[in-house]
Write an enzyme that holds these catalytic residues in place. Sequence first.
Site, PDB file in Angstrom:
ATOM      1  N   SER A  69      45.598 121.403  37.822  1.00 24.60           N
ATOM      2  CA  SER A  69      46.592 120.354  37.598  1.00 24.60           C
ATOM      3  C   SER A  69      46.095 119.024  38.150  1.00 24.60           C
ATOM      4  CB  SER A  69      47.905 120.718  38.289  1.00 24.60           C
ATOM      5  OG  SER A  69      48.375 121.967  37.847  1.00 24.60           O
TER       6      SER A  69
HETATM    7  N1  SAH Z   1      47.787 126.066  40.508  1.00 25.43           N
HETATM    8  C1  SAH Z   1      46.661 125.625  39.713  1.00 25.43           C
HETATM    9  C2  SAH Z   1      47.044 125.338  38.283  1.00 25.43           C
HETATM   10  C3  SAH Z   1      46.704 126.472  37.410  1.00 25.43           C
HETATM   11  S1  SAH Z   1      47.149 126.276  35.712  1.00 25.43           S
HETATM   12  C4  SAH Z   1      46.024 124.433  40.380  1.00 25.43           C
HETATM   13  O1  SAH Z   1      45.905 124.442  41.581  1.00 25.43           O
HETATM   14  O2  SAH Z   1      45.599 123.502  39.731  1.00 25.43           O
HETATM   15  C5  SAH Z   1      48.344 127.538  35.549  1.00 25.43           C
HETATM   16  C6  SAH Z   1      47.888 128.952  35.760  1.00 25.43           C
HETATM   17  O3  SAH Z   1      49.008 129.781  35.484  1.00 25.43           O
HETATM   18  C7  SAH Z   1      46.758 129.430  34.859  1.00 25.43           C
HETATM   19  O4  SAH Z   1      45.672 129.848  35.630  1.00 25.43           O
HETATM   20  C8  SAH Z   1      47.390 130.598  34.092  1.00 25.43           C
HETATM   21  O5  SAH Z   1      46.492 131.672  33.855  1.00 25.43           O
HETATM   22  C9  SAH Z   1      48.508 131.018  35.028  1.00 25.43           C
HETATM   23  N2  SAH Z   1      49.588 131.780  34.392  1.00 25.43           N
HETATM   24  C10 SAH Z   1      50.120 131.611  33.156  1.00 25.43           C
HETATM   25  N3  SAH Z   1      51.072 132.537  32.927  1.00 25.43           N
HETATM   26  C11 SAH Z   1      51.143 133.305  34.059  1.00 25.43           C
HETATM   27  C12 SAH Z   1      51.932 134.436  34.441  1.00 25.43           C
HETATM   28  N4  SAH Z   1      52.836 134.985  33.628  1.00 25.43           N
HETATM   29  N5  SAH Z   1      51.740 134.974  35.671  1.00 25.43           N
HETATM   30  C13 SAH Z   1      50.816 134.452  36.511  1.00 25.43           C
HETATM   31  N6  SAH Z   1      50.036 133.406  36.205  1.00 25.43           N
HETATM   32  C14 SAH Z   1      50.192 132.820  34.997  1.00 25.43           C
END
Ligand code: SAH
Length: 220
Positions: A69
């Site tokens: 993000s």
């Molecule tokens: N927190 C991260 C952002 C990751 S993007 C950061 O520090 O930048 C969002 C993440 O959510 C992705 O890696 C995706 O695989 C995960 N995601 C999507 N659906 C999900 C679910 N049902 N359970 C767990 N993770 C999920």
Amino acid sequence: MDSRHLGIGMTSQRTRLRMVERLREQGIRDAVVLAAMAEIPRHIFVDEALATRAYDDSALPIGFGQTISAPLTVARMLELARAGRTPIPKVLEIGTGCGYQATVLSRLAIEVHSVERISALLTKARRSLRELRVTNVRLKHADGTLGFKGGAPYDAIVMAAAAAAVPDELSDQLGPGGRLVMPIGTREQRLVLIERTDRGFTQSVLEEVNFVPLLPGLMR
Ligand code: SAH
């Protein structure tokens, strides 16, 4: 810190402080969130080829169609989740991704649980957290669509992927005074804040955002 953490040029402490200065200009007021983001080397969490862009105002690819993000998004989510509580006793993050936000959370909370559905991302995140000697974050390969009962109740829940609606199970996993921050919507998304008060739940719909979608099921 070893020299890779310290960074040089576009990955240096100075670049990171400039990022924090921009966040302040963009309206982030929470000094504790800003201090944590000033300290954590964000370039560790992206591929080396992208390291020089790690402190830009943007999301970046981390593989598997997912993104880290943008700094402003992380700062805003955590400011809303924290609400001045120092520290937050227990937090759940849904969507670990590369582990950057979980690492920032590790400085704001006593105990952090973070779940991710893509196991390969979790492996990378685990490596980065170990490298930065983060010890109060528990990572789990799980579908966080309905939260994570294992650690409930939480004082804050932050979801890093967009859902169509707020699952009841998630608000149920909030303890008294707990705050849930998540993006809601499919094509157009908005940040939503749910607060658990003595009299039930309140919901505030906030600014427009742009997150990857919450997806069901697990992936290797
Ligand atoms: N927190 C991260 C952002 C990751 S993007 C950061 O520090 O930048 C969002 C993440 O959510 C992705 O890696 C995706 O695989 C995960 N995601 C999507 N659906 C999900 C679910 N049902 N359970 C767990 N993770 C999920």
